[in-house]
Design a protein around this motif. Structure first.
Motif, PDB file in Angstrom:
ATOM      1  N   GLY A 169      73.958 -62.238 -25.156  1.00  0.00           N
ATOM      2  CA  GLY A 169      73.955 -61.643 -26.481  1.00  0.00           C
ATOM      3  C   GLY A 169      72.715 -61.957 -27.292  1.00  0.00           C
ATOM      4  N   SER A 170      71.999 -63.008 -26.919  1.00  0.00           N
ATOM      5  CA  SER A 170      70.790 -63.365 -27.664  1.00  0.00           C
ATOM      6  C   SER A 170      69.553 -62.634 -27.152  1.00  0.00           C
ATOM      7  N   SER A 171      69.677 -61.883 -26.073  1.00  0.00           N
ATOM      8  CA  SER A 171      68.532 -61.132 -25.550  1.00  0.00           C
ATOM      9  C   SER A 171      68.427 -59.785 -26.264  1.00  0.00           C
ATOM     10  N   THR A 172      67.323 -59.094 -26.031  1.00  0.00           N
ATOM     11  CA  THR A 172      67.118 -57.811 -26.695  1.00  0.00           C
ATOM     12  C   THR A 172      67.987 -56.740 -26.044  1.00  0.00           C
ATOM     13  N   LYS A 173      68.177 -55.648 -26.772  1.00  0.00           N
ATOM     14  CA  LYS A 173      69.003 -54.555 -26.257  1.00  0.00           C
ATOM     15  C   LYS A 173      68.357 -53.927 -25.024  1.00  0.00           C
ATOM     16  N   ALA A 174      67.029 -53.824 -25.013  1.00  0.00           N
ATOM     17  CA  ALA A 174      66.321 -53.244 -23.866  1.00  0.00           C
ATOM     18  C   ALA A 174      66.534 -54.102 -22.617  1.00  0.00           C
ATOM     19  N   GLN A 175      66.504 -55.426 -22.776  1.00  0.00           N
ATOM     20  CA  GLN A 175      66.754 -56.317 -21.634  1.00  0.00           C
ATOM     21  C   GLN A 175      68.184 -56.184 -21.128  1.00  0.00           C
ATOM     22  N   GLN A 176      69.137 -56.057 -22.043  1.00  0.00           N
ATOM     23  CA  GLN A 176      70.533 -55.908 -21.633  1.00  0.00           C
ATOM     24  C   GLN A 176      70.738 -54.601 -20.869  1.00  0.00           C
ATOM     25  N   ILE A 177      70.124 -53.516 -21.358  1.00  0.00           N
ATOM     26  CA  ILE A 177      70.275 -52.220 -20.684  1.00  0.00           C
ATOM     27  C   ILE A 177      69.592 -52.260 -19.313  1.00  0.00           C
ATOM     28  N   THR A 178      68.422 -52.886 -19.239  1.00  0.00           N
ATOM     29  CA  THR A 178      67.723 -53.009 -17.959  1.00  0.00           C
ATOM     30  C   THR A 178      68.540 -53.822 -16.968  1.00  0.00           C
ATOM     31  N   PHE A 179      69.124 -54.908 -17.428  1.00  0.00           N
ATOM     32  CA  PHE A 179      69.955 -55.752 -16.567  1.00  0.00           C
ATOM     33  C   PHE A 179      71.153 -54.962 -16.040  1.00  0.00           C
ATOM     34  N   LEU A 180      71.836 -54.251 -16.923  1.00  0.00           N
ATOM     35  CA  LEU A 180      72.990 -53.445 -16.513  1.00  0.00           C
ATOM     36  C   LEU A 180      72.566 -52.324 -15.571  1.00  0.00           C
ATOM     37  N   ALA A 181      71.449 -51.671 -15.860  1.00  0.00           N
ATOM     38  CA  ALA A 181      70.967 -50.574 -15.003  1.00  0.00           C
ATOM     39  C   ALA A 181      70.614 -51.085 -13.608  1.00  0.00           C
ATOM     40  N   LEU A 182      69.991 -52.250 -13.518  1.00  0.00           N
ATOM     41  CA  LEU A 182      69.653 -52.794 -12.194  1.00  0.00           C
ATOM     42  C   LEU A 182      70.901 -53.169 -11.413  1.00  0.00           C
ATOM     43  N   LEU A 183      71.901 -53.736 -12.104  1.00  0.00           N
ATOM     44  CA  LEU A 183      73.166 -54.036 -11.420  1.00  0.00           C
ATOM     45  C   LEU A 183      73.780 -52.759 -10.859  1.00  0.00           C
ATOM     46  N   ILE A 184      73.770 -51.703 -11.661  1.00  0.00           N
ATOM     47  CA  ILE A 184      74.378 -50.434 -11.243  1.00  0.00           C
ATOM     48  C   ILE A 184      73.601 -49.817 -10.087  1.00  0.00           C
ATOM     49  N   VAL A 185      72.281 -49.807 -10.171  1.00  0.00           N
ATOM     50  CA  VAL A 185      71.474 -49.195  -9.112  1.00  0.00           C
ATOM     51  C   VAL A 185      71.659 -49.928  -7.787  1.00  0.00           C
ATOM     52  N   VAL A 186      71.625 -51.254  -7.820  1.00  0.00           N
ATOM     53  CA  VAL A 186      71.797 -52.021  -6.579  1.00  0.00           C
ATOM     54  C   VAL A 186      73.201 -51.792  -6.018  1.00  0.00           C
ATOM     55  N   HIS A 187      74.202 -51.829  -6.882  1.00  0.00           N
ATOM     56  CA  HIS A 187      75.581 -51.607  -6.447  1.00  0.00           C
ATOM     57  C   HIS A 187      75.716 -50.234  -5.791  1.00  0.00           C
ATOM     58  N   HIS A 188      75.200 -49.219  -6.438  1.00  0.00           N
ATOM     59  CA  HIS A 188      75.364 -47.867  -5.919  1.00  0.00           C
ATOM     60  C   HIS A 188      74.540 -47.635  -4.651  1.00  0.00           C
ATOM     61  N   LEU A 189      73.363 -48.237  -4.574  1.00  0.00           N
ATOM     62  CA  LEU A 189      72.586 -48.108  -3.333  1.00  0.00           C
ATOM     63  C   LEU A 189      73.330 -48.716  -2.150  1.00  0.00           C
TER      64      LEU A 189
END
Length: 168
Positions: free
Chosen positions: A105-125
């Motif tokens: 929660g203390s990180s920036t919104k862009a970092q949180q979205i990037t983190f979530l997007a990378l989790l999703i991309v790796v999972h889906h790949l």
């Protein structure tokens, strides 16, 4: 019972139910089924026991597999992203999160979205590579990963904004 265990148990149960009862029944454009249960891996506390986290991820994926009849594809992909989550966090946040008092929660919104997007991309790949199981269909794997990943990311961002705690 510790408050953290209670919250994680409720999240686990609700995300499995929402995935199985709602999102597995959707079929946008004939092939898009968002996988919002990934949010459990995104929201799980960083400081908790890693072996327990990977075990919970396996149980989460196996629960989805049990109701989806998908032969452990979800279990394999959730365990994969649970295992590499610290590396993704180090890549996104640029710190060694294991030795510092890091909070998502203390990180920036862009970092949180990037983190979530990378989790999703790796999972889906991982998921679609195992599902299709042919490198001759690489474009189909990428197409499904991008389309379903985009839908998953939009819904996950919606859920995170709905259930986030605003602190003054």
């Amino acid at each position: 019972m510790n408050n953290s265990y209670f919250v994680n148990t409720i999240r686990f149960i609700l995300l499995v139910l929402v995935q199985v009862l709602v999102f597995n029944q959707l079929n946008f454009f004939g092939f898009i089924n968002p996988m919002v249960y990934i949010l459990f891996l995104y929201w799980y506390p960083i400081k908790e026991n890693r072996a327990a986290f990977i075990g919970l991820s396996f149980v989460l994926g196996l629960s989805i597999d049990f109701f989806s009849d998908s032969m452990a594809l979800h279990a394999a992909s959730t365990v994969t992203i649970a295992y590499i989550r610290p590396a993704i966090m180090r890549f996104v946040f640029g710190v060694n999160i294991e030795f510092q008092s890091f909070r998502l929660g203390s990180s920036t919104k862009a970092q949180q979205i990037t983190f979530l997007a990378l989790l999703i991309v790796v999972h889906h790949l991982v998921f679609f590579t195992l599902e299709i199981f042919s490198f001759a269909n690489t474009l189909l794997i990428l197409k499904k990963t991008m389309a379903i990943g985009t839908a998953t990311l939009i819904l996950c961002l919606l859920f995170t904004s709905l259930f986030s705690v605003k602190r003054p």
